[in-house]
Design an enzyme around this catalytic site. Structure first.
Site, PDB file in Angstrom:
ATOM      1  NE  ARG A 220      24.520  16.853   0.873  1.00 55.90           N
ATOM      2  CZ  ARG A 220      25.606  17.545   1.201  1.00 55.90           C
ATOM      3  NH1 ARG A 220      26.402  18.031   0.258  1.00 55.90           N
ATOM      4  NH2 ARG A 220      25.899  17.772   2.453  1.00 55.90           N
ATOM      5  CG  PHE A 236      20.780  13.882  12.363  1.00 62.30           C
ATOM      6  CD1 PHE A 236      21.034  14.251  13.685  1.00 62.30           C
ATOM      7  CD2 PHE A 236      20.180  12.641  12.114  1.00 62.30           C
ATOM      8  CE1 PHE A 236      20.708  13.389  14.735  1.00 62.30           C
ATOM      9  CE2 PHE A 236      19.850  11.788  13.160  1.00 62.30           C
ATOM     10  CZ  PHE A 236      20.124  12.150  14.466  1.00 62.30           C
ATOM     11  CG  ASP A 258      19.941  20.089  12.441  1.00 66.05           C
ATOM     12  OD1 ASP A 258      20.733  19.564  11.640  1.00 66.05           O
ATOM     13  OD2 ASP A 258      20.297  20.525  13.565  1.00 66.05           O
ATOM     14  CB  SER A 259      18.458  19.388  17.667  1.00 64.91           C
ATOM     15  OG  SER A 259      19.843  19.330  17.405  1.00 64.91           O
ATOM     16  CB  ALA A 287      17.025  13.165  15.311  1.00 67.57           C
ATOM     17  CG  ASP A 305      24.789  12.789   7.534  1.00 70.94           C
ATOM     18  OD1 ASP A 305      25.682  12.060   8.014  1.00 70.94           O
ATOM     19  OD2 ASP A 305      25.046  13.819   6.881  1.00 70.94           O
ATOM     20  CB  CYS A 345      30.671  11.386   9.956  1.00 72.76           C
ATOM     21  SG  CYS A 345      29.891  12.314  11.271  1.00 72.76           S
TER      22      CYS A 345
HETATM   23  N1  SAH Z   1      23.281  15.814   6.755  1.00 69.36           N
HETATM   24  C1  SAH Z   1      23.957  17.076   6.861  1.00 69.36           C
HETATM   25  C2  SAH Z   1      25.073  17.072   7.856  1.00 69.36           C
HETATM   26  C3  SAH Z   1      24.672  16.654   9.249  1.00 69.36           C
HETATM   27  S1  SAH Z   1      25.691  17.307  10.498  1.00 69.36           S
HETATM   28  C4  SAH Z   1      24.430  17.512   5.479  1.00 69.36           C
HETATM   29  O1  SAH Z   1      24.222  16.802   4.485  1.00 69.36           O
HETATM   30  O2  SAH Z   1      25.014  18.597   5.380  1.00 69.36           O
HETATM   31  C5  SAH Z   1      24.823  16.856  11.922  1.00 69.36           C
HETATM   32  C6  SAH Z   1      23.629  17.738  12.277  1.00 69.36           C
HETATM   33  O3  SAH Z   1      22.941  17.076  13.320  1.00 69.36           O
HETATM   34  C7  SAH Z   1      23.952  19.131  12.781  1.00 69.36           C
HETATM   35  O4  SAH Z   1      23.328  20.081  11.965  1.00 69.36           O
HETATM   36  C8  SAH Z   1      23.368  19.168  14.214  1.00 69.36           C
HETATM   37  O5  SAH Z   1      22.737  20.401  14.523  1.00 69.36           O
HETATM   38  C9  SAH Z   1      22.356  18.068  14.152  1.00 69.36           C
HETATM   39  N2  SAH Z   1      22.022  17.411  15.431  1.00 69.36           N
HETATM   40  C10 SAH Z   1      22.857  17.069  16.435  1.00 69.36           C
HETATM   41  N3  SAH Z   1      22.181  16.403  17.398  1.00 69.36           N
HETATM   42  C11 SAH Z   1      20.895  16.305  16.989  1.00 69.36           C
HETATM   43  C12 SAH Z   1      19.715  15.717  17.534  1.00 69.36           C
HETATM   44  N4  SAH Z   1      19.730  15.068  18.702  1.00 69.36           N
HETATM   45  N5  SAH Z   1      18.575  15.796  16.828  1.00 69.36           N
HETATM   46  C13 SAH Z   1      18.550  16.448  15.636  1.00 69.36           C
HETATM   47  N6  SAH Z   1      19.633  17.018  15.086  1.00 69.36           N
HETATM   48  C14 SAH Z   1      20.788  16.953  15.737  1.00 69.36           C
END
Ligand code: SAH
Length: 401
Positions: A220, A236, A258-259, A287, A305, A345
């Protein structure tokens, strides 16, 4: 003194090699006899001594049913795994975090215990100000939870007063331990923490993992340096860590996606805690759909992410395809001169496989792409050199023409 009462599990001939190199896992197939609770006098979570087929003691670990049958806690035949053992390991973990200068007035969130990386396989502890959130991933750590909690609050100058235990989703379901998420020590004492000067709500009661992804702290900060004047898309976003970094770095506009509607409300709340200048918008949407529907050249800084696409090795192929598809969509849409921060990850996906997936995504769009940075997890998520699997976070910063 060593507890001589522990059950001894013998390795099959030749299966000591990885343990002699201090790899902390004993696979069930390496054991001469895989104990069966009920039949053998051993229960999941019990401490066991591991020996070679001819009786040389290798060390002590926690037993559990599964392909990883024992997680090694010590390779010293004379070291007992008792309350002081946990105390020493936690002190060593805290010593390292002090060296990293992660507990400061402007930074109160950090990982104190990172499983194998802190020689405590099966245990994760994240600290948010006066509260430690603890997760057990093995029955052995579940049974040690009260000792661990006591020793956490006893750490000198760590300032831990409350220990919240959150293992409902991390323990093997079949072990039937029926853990409850709750405070083991102390009580609720506010739910905000700071990362590099920004205040975040951390929802350890209902949020994912321990409530916040501390592992992206350094990445970040890097994003912040690239954000000035850019139009940023944070895919995400979860609690909006990258969105805040972009706003702090002078982004013209930031869109968080985010979904999960819950994640979007957390992001909105966190932005509101730190900025109030109308540069941020958010959208609760898938996404892949968002990327399909957005215009070309709309954004010149994109963060991808996603959650771990492969939780297990068996899902590797699909996961790699997922990374390829996702990154290809970003390469298609990002403006020329754009910067892409892209992460994986998934522990089951290694650095090279991830890079290849991103490489083939780039090639499929024919764009000229260069690697500016190769990223990993921060120092409070150390990788035990004998356990390379512990390096799970991979990231690339790419310049896309
Ligand atoms: N970038 C974040 C962590 C991401 S964790 C940070 O810095 O804290 C992954 C995230 O992806 C979760 O919040 C989850 O709700 C979201 N997610 C999972 N599948 C998804 C999709 N198909 N489209 C959008 N978001 C999604």
């Amino acid at each position: 003194m060593k507890d001589t009462e522990l059950p001894v599990l013998k390795l099959r001939k030749g299966k000591e090699d990885s343990l002699d190199r201090f790899h902390p896992w004993v696979f069930s197939g390496a054991l001469m006899h895989m104990p069966q609770p009920g039949e053998d006098e051993i229960e999941e979570g019990d401490l066991v001594t591991i020996s070679t087929h001819d009786g040389r003691i290798v060390g002590t670990g926690h037993f559990q049913i599964g392909s990883i049958a024992v997680r090694m806690l010590t390779f010293s035949p004379d070291e007992a795994v008792d309350e002081d053992f946990y105390g020493r390991r936690l002190e060593q973990a805290w010593e390292l975090r002090k060296a990293l200068n992660l507990k400061r007035e402007d930074n109160t969130a950090f990982r104190l215990v990172h499983g194998e990386g802190d020689f405590l396989p099966g245990l994760v502890v994240d600290v948010y100000g006066p509260t430690a959130v603890m997760q057990a991933h093995s029955p052995g750590m579940h049974f040690a939870r009260d000792i661990i909690a006591r020793r956490l609050v006893a750490l000198k100058d760590a300032g831990i007063e409350n220990v919240y235990y959150k293992s409902e989703t991390t323990l093997p379901y079949k072990a039937q331990l029926d853990p409850h998420n709750d405070y083991i020590l102390g009580h609720f004492a506010g739910d905000t923490a700071m990362e590099n000067g920004f205040t975040f709500h951390v929802d350890w009661l209902r949020g994912q993992k321990t409530g916040f992804f501390v592992d992206q702290r350094d990445n970040r900060s890097l994003l912040r340096q690239y954000s000035n004047g850019r139009k940023v898309l944070n895919m995400f976003c979860y609690t909006g860590g990258f969105s805040l970094a972009a706003l702090a770095g002078g982004a013209k506009e930031v869109v968080s996606v985010d979904s999960s509607a819950k994640a979007i409300s957390l992001t909105d709340a966190n932005v509101a805690l730190n900025f109030n200048d109308g540069r941020h918008r958010s959208s609760a949407e898938d996404a892949f759909k968002f990327l399909d529907n957005m215009g070309k050249d709309e954004y010149n800084l994109i963060v991808l992410d996603p959650p771990a696409f492969a939780k297990h090795r068996s899902a590797l192929r699909n996961a790699l395809q997922g990374y390829r598809r996702l990154n290809a969509k970003a390469f298609e849409k990002i403006a020329p001169g754009g910067i892409l921060f892209t992460f994986s990850c998934s522990q089951a996906v290694n650095k090279e496989q991830f890079r290849l997936a991103v490489f083939s995504a780039a090639a499929s769009t024919g764009r000229r792409v260069r690697i500016l940075h190769q990223m990993t997890q921060p120092a409070d998520h150390p990788v035990n050199i004998y356990h390379p699997e512990g390096e799970y976070l991979k990231g690339l910063v790419l310049y896309v023409e």
